[in-house]
Design an enzyme around this catalytic site. Structure first.
Site, mmCIF file in Angstrom:
data_model
loop_
_atom_site.group_PDB
_atom_site.id
_atom_site.type_symbol
_atom_site.label_atom_id
_atom_site.label_comp_id
_atom_site.label_asym_id
_atom_site.label_seq_id
_atom_site.Cartn_x
_atom_site.Cartn_y
_atom_site.Cartn_z
ATOM 1 N N LEU A 33 41.494 38.216 44.684
ATOM 2 C CA LEU A 33 41.776 39.614 44.329
ATOM 3 C C LEU A 33 41.301 39.957 42.907
ATOM 4 O O LEU A 33 41.381 39.135 42.000
ATOM 5 C CB LEU A 33 43.276 39.889 44.479
ATOM 6 C CG LEU A 33 43.830 39.566 45.880
ATOM 7 C CD1 LEU A 33 45.320 39.876 45.956
ATOM 8 C CD2 LEU A 33 43.075 40.318 46.973
ATOM 9 N N HIS A 34 40.766 41.166 42.774
ATOM 10 C CA HIS A 34 40.197 41.598 41.492
ATOM 11 C C HIS A 34 40.541 43.073 41.258
ATOM 12 O O HIS A 34 41.289 43.678 42.047
ATOM 13 C CB HIS A 34 38.683 41.363 41.488
ATOM 14 C CG HIS A 34 37.978 41.936 42.684
ATOM 15 N ND1 HIS A 34 37.999 43.266 43.003
ATOM 16 C CD2 HIS A 34 37.253 41.332 43.665
ATOM 17 C CE1 HIS A 34 37.303 43.473 44.100
ATOM 18 N NE2 HIS A 34 36.846 42.314 44.551
ATOM 19 N N GLU A 35 39.952 43.642 40.210
ATOM 20 C CA GLU A 35 40.284 45.027 39.822
ATOM 21 C C GLU A 35 40.097 46.016 40.975
ATOM 22 O O GLU A 35 40.816 46.998 41.085
ATOM 23 C CB GLU A 35 39.434 45.469 38.614
ATOM 24 C CG GLU A 35 39.842 44.820 37.305
ATOM 25 C CD GLU A 35 41.328 44.985 36.997
ATOM 26 O OE1 GLU A 35 41.876 46.073 37.232
ATOM 27 O OE2 GLU A 35 41.951 43.997 36.536
ATOM 28 N N GLY A 36 39.102 45.766 41.833
ATOM 29 C CA GLY A 36 38.881 46.651 42.975
ATOM 30 C C GLY A 36 40.113 46.678 43.877
ATOM 31 O O GLY A 36 40.577 47.746 44.302
ATOM 32 N N HIS A 37 40.672 45.479 44.147
ATOM 33 C CA HIS A 37 41.874 45.408 44.989
ATOM 34 C C HIS A 37 43.064 46.054 44.288
ATOM 35 O O HIS A 37 43.866 46.750 44.910
ATOM 36 C CB HIS A 37 42.217 43.954 45.315
ATOM 37 C CG HIS A 37 41.164 43.255 46.115
ATOM 38 N ND1 HIS A 37 40.353 42.282 45.586
ATOM 39 C CD2 HIS A 37 40.798 43.392 47.419
ATOM 40 C CE1 HIS A 37 39.520 41.847 46.523
ATOM 41 N NE2 HIS A 37 39.769 42.501 47.635
ATOM 42 N N GLY A 147 38.227 50.143 49.985
ATOM 43 C CA GLY A 147 37.313 50.544 48.912
ATOM 44 C C GLY A 147 36.038 51.172 49.458
ATOM 45 O O GLY A 147 35.519 50.742 50.489
ATOM 46 N N VAL A 176 35.297 50.482 42.031
ATOM 47 C CA VAL A 176 35.612 50.134 40.640
ATOM 48 C C VAL A 176 34.388 49.421 40.057
ATOM 49 O O VAL A 176 33.802 48.551 40.717
ATOM 50 C CB VAL A 176 36.855 49.216 40.575
ATOM 51 C CG1 VAL A 176 37.127 48.757 39.141
ATOM 52 C CG2 VAL A 176 38.075 49.947 41.130
ATOM 53 N N SER A 186 34.143 40.181 44.639
ATOM 54 C CA SER A 186 34.516 38.767 44.490
ATOM 55 C C SER A 186 33.259 37.883 44.431
ATOM 56 O O SER A 186 33.319 36.737 44.001
ATOM 57 C CB SER A 186 35.438 38.328 45.627
ATOM 58 O OG SER A 186 34.958 38.828 46.847
ATOM 59 N N ARG A 187 32.117 38.437 44.833
ATOM 60 C CA ARG A 187 30.878 37.645 44.804
ATOM 61 C C ARG A 187 30.253 37.585 43.408
ATOM 62 O O ARG A 187 29.385 36.737 43.171
ATOM 63 C CB ARG A 187 29.865 38.255 45.762
ATOM 64 C CG ARG A 187 30.344 38.200 47.189
ATOM 65 C CD ARG A 187 29.208 38.374 48.140
ATOM 66 N NE ARG A 187 29.634 37.951 49.455
ATOM 67 C CZ ARG A 187 29.390 38.628 50.558
ATOM 68 N NH1 ARG A 187 28.706 39.733 50.516
ATOM 69 N NH2 ARG A 187 29.807 38.159 51.715
#
Ligand code: PAF
Length: 285
Positions: A33-37, A147, A176, A186-187
């Site tokens: 998980l990252h800022e987009g999530h 997203g 984002v 995530s890539r």
């Protein structure tokens, strides 16, 4: 925040909220998980009473040549982030829990899964639609958040929910971006420094195309040629596609005289990145 590994446990836990008429928001993910999530979670938090996140690396959406084993697994960090971002419940089923026997049923959203990423990733969107349909049946959300970066996925899920009369609102959330414009994914962690710097040309090229369109450039071939050249100029890259499509049917457009979306897929070494932007011709919606 509570975590659940089985369908039965999660259903039972959500029953009181459902009976009380609470609005359940759902963010399906594959982890890492990252800022987009987190932006999806924030959007869910703002508009729902209960926020459920699922973390499940879905084997059905990986093709034979795609290495599901190398998909980043960061469960502890993900759970920590979910707690900090105000999730109420996290569903972390095993593959056996989601696919206990040899399931025969698949959800295929015809036509929409074929162009763009569907060309190189045969069967991918059938795997996505099938698992999202199953997750919707488990969670029973009032709203689900996706997203816009995965634009084709969003269009397919929206169409699936519509066609199958699923009582869920599909909410598309803006992509984002890193400060230099690169779409958060995530890539991105798999890019080396040089690839990372070249990859910023994708968002830059899309932004320029959007700018040209807004100043009246309606000819799609010209816009595509500019984007291809701009990305290639940044250095070695394998451009998989650059297309301008109708944002609902995903049919390719030749002229922009209606709402349009420009979509790109490009590979830097083995790292495949996708991005997209709306194109609005001056005076058009
Ligand atoms: O976008 C993703 O992470 C996945 O495709 C999804 C929607 C969670 C289905 O596995």
């Amino acid at each position: 925040m509570r975590t659940y590994e089985t369908i039965a446990q999660l259903r039972q836990a959500l029953n009181p909220a459902r009976r009380a008429g609470h609005r359940i928001g759902f963010v399906p993910t594959m982890g890492a998980l990252h800022e987009g999530h987190w932006s999806l979670v924030s959007q869910a938090r703002r508009s729902c009473d209960e926020v459920v996140v699922s973390i499940f690396v879905n084997p059905l959406q990986f093709g034979p040549g795609e290495d599901m084993g190398s998909y980043p697994q960061t469960l502890e960090r993900d759970l920590d982030g979910c707690a900090r971002h105000g999730c109420d419940r996290v569903f972390t089923p095993s593959p056996r829990q989601m696919y206990p026997d040899h399931t025969l049923t698949r959800v295929a959203v015809r036509r929409l899964g074929e162009p763009l990423c569907g060309q190189a990733r045969k069967g991918h969107f059938e795997g996505v639609a099938t698992v999202v349909c199953k997750l919707f049946n488990v969670v029973g959300p009032d709203a689900a958040f996706f997203g816009e970066k995965d634009f084709q996925q969003l269009v397919i899920i929206r169409r699936m929910a519509h066609d199958l009369n699923m009582p869920v609102e599909i909410v598309g959330c803006p992509t984002v971006r890193e400060p230099d414009g690169l779409a958060v994914s995530s890539r991105n962690v798999h890019l080396d420094a040089d690839q990372r710097s070249r990859a910023t040309s994708i968002a830059a090229a899309l932004g320029e195309a959007a700018e040209f369109a807004s100043h009246g450039q309606r000819e799609v071939p010209q816009l595509i040629a500019h984007v291809r050249e701009r990305i290639a100029q940044a250095g070695p890259v394998q451009i998989e596609y650059v297309e301008v499509v109708d944002p609902e049917t995903l049919e390719a457009l030749e002229v922009i005289d209606q709402p349009a979306r420009m979509c790109v897929a490009a590979k830097y070494g083995s790292v495949r990145l996708i991005d997209n932007m709306p194109l609005d011709v001056a005076g058009e919606a």
